[in-house]
Scaffold this active site. Structure first.
Site, PDB file in Angstrom:
ATOM      1  N   SER A 230       0.876  -1.176   0.000  1.00 31.72           N
ATOM      2  CA  SER A 230       0.000   0.000   0.000  1.00 31.72           C
ATOM      3  C   SER A 230       0.908   1.218   0.000  1.00 31.72           C
ATOM      4  O   SER A 230       1.455   1.603   1.031  1.00 31.72           O
ATOM      5  CB  SER A 230      -0.909   0.013   1.243  1.00 31.72           C
ATOM      6  OG  SER A 230      -1.773  -1.090   1.223  1.00 31.72           O
TER       7      SER A 230
ATOM      8  N   LYS B 233      -6.556   1.736  -3.398  1.00 29.80           N
ATOM      9  CA  LYS B 233      -6.325   1.191  -2.058  1.00 29.80           C
ATOM     10  C   LYS B 233      -6.481   2.265  -0.987  1.00 29.80           C
ATOM     11  O   LYS B 233      -7.001   2.000   0.106  1.00 29.80           O
ATOM     12  CB  LYS B 233      -4.930   0.571  -1.977  1.00 29.80           C
ATOM     13  CG  LYS B 233      -4.567   0.005  -0.602  1.00 29.80           C
ATOM     14  CD  LYS B 233      -5.559  -1.075  -0.142  1.00 29.80           C
ATOM     15  CE  LYS B 233      -5.312  -1.508   1.308  1.00 29.80           C
ATOM     16  NZ  LYS B 233      -4.070  -2.267   1.483  1.00 29.80           N
TER      17      LYS B 233
ATOM     18  N   LYS C 110      -0.665   5.099   7.971  1.00 31.46           N
ATOM     19  CA  LYS C 110       0.024   5.391   6.717  1.00 31.46           C
ATOM     20  C   LYS C 110      -0.967   5.592   5.571  1.00 31.46           C
ATOM     21  O   LYS C 110      -0.910   6.596   4.846  1.00 31.46           O
ATOM     22  CB  LYS C 110       0.975   4.251   6.368  1.00 31.46           C
ATOM     23  CG  LYS C 110       1.605   4.355   4.983  1.00 31.46           C
ATOM     24  CD  LYS C 110       2.158   3.020   4.500  1.00 31.46           C
ATOM     25  CE  LYS C 110       1.062   2.002   4.276  1.00 31.46           C
ATOM     26  NZ  LYS C 110       1.536   0.742   3.674  1.00 31.46           N
TER      27      LYS C 110
END
Length: 308
Positions: free
Chosen positions: A109, A184, A252
């Protein structure tokens, strides 16, 4: 542009490389080994390679060595900074070893702009790069029940489908380089809000004197039910916070979403208050020293806010 090879991918003619063998990456590489593919791996901590070596994988001494030995190299790392180092900036990076027409597939990711940079560098070296992050957690990685969001050249993604379908049961081509990572990030925005909502629902159910297993069963078949609830609802109740994906990765991914829209210069800025709030709650989990447990442990933050 056409696909990198005119022949289809099979275990007999395709050598696979894998860099990043953590909770997700290790399980995904094992699926390719079980399907009969030759897999060469690189691990920054070689001791973590033993389970895959026992299944027939070979160990290389650098990312570049993996690339030199293989036709397709998959990576599954923690952060965009890891991807940049392993792919681009190390003296023994993957791009220094990739042969012409070979392919890099990034399941991390990561950041859409980094994916575009990697794709451009790969093309300069007559190679290909695909960004293909996944959603499904550790259970999905082991069983192949994952969604894969692919960005890059459509023909190359189509050529990769025999491998991608081993790793995930739903593969969607999203567009050019970076599109997989953008998908994503949007997925993480939904997942982060869903984790918070599920956790608050469970906290409220307990406060109201409800049996939480009974509550979970009552709502899972209705509009409030979700795949996330199926995967993590009972684990939350049991206090099982083993990571399917680290809590720090939620920070994140949500952070990339919030920062990307805040820093946009070429399009209208989108305000996402829910994503920003979810990021702050997950940041609290990490700040409490729990970044390496599962993101579903966000319920502990909700409980601490309520003095529990």
């Amino acid at each position: 542009m056409g696909s990198p090879y005119p022949t289809p991918i099979t275990p007999d003619n395709t050598r696979i490389g894998w860099v990043g063998i953590g909770v997700m990456g290790g399980a995904m590489a094992a699926r390719l080994l079980s399907a009969g593919y030759s897999v060469t791996i690189y691990a920054r901590s070689p001791s973590k390679a033993h389970p895959l070596l026992s299944q027939g994988a070979r160990l290389a001494d650098s990312p570049a060595s993996v690339a030199r030995l293989c036709d397709i190299v998959f990576i599954m790392l923690g952060h965009p900074s890891d991807v940049r180092q392993i792919v681009l900036t190390r003296t023994d990076s993957i791009l220094t070893g990739l042969k012409p027409n070979s392919v890099l597939v990034d399941h991390t990711s990561s950041h859409p702009e980094l994916a575009k940079e990697i794709s451009a560098s790969a093309r300069e070296n007559n190679c290909w790069a695909v960004d293909a992050p996944v959603s499904g957690g550790d259970v999905g990685a082991r069983t192949g029940n994952m969604a894969i969001f692919a960005g890059g050249d459509r023909a190359v993604v189509s050529w990769l489908l025999p491998l991608l379908h081993i790793l995930g049961n739903r593969v969607t081509y999203m567009g050019g380089p970076g599109s997989g990572h953008s998908c994503k990030i949007a997925n993480a925005i939904v997942a982060g809000g869903s984790f918070v909502g599920l956790s608050e629902g469970l906290v409220f159910a307990r406060w109201a004197g409800l049996n939480r297993e009974q509550w979970l069963e009552a709502v899972r078949g209705g509009p409030a039910g979700s795949r996330l609830m199926e995967l993590f609802g009972q684990r939350i109740i049991d206090g099982d916070f083993k990571p399917g994906g680290f809590a720090e990765y939620m920070v994140k991914d949500l952070g990339m979403g919030v920062q990307t829209v805040e820093g946009a210069k070429d399009r209208e800025v989108v305000v996402m208050p829910g994503a920003a709030l979810s990021k702050e709650l997950f940041t609290g989990l990490v700040a409490n020293g729990e970044g390496k447990i599962g993101g579903h442990a966000i319920i502990t933050v909700i409980e601490r806010i309520n003095g529990n």
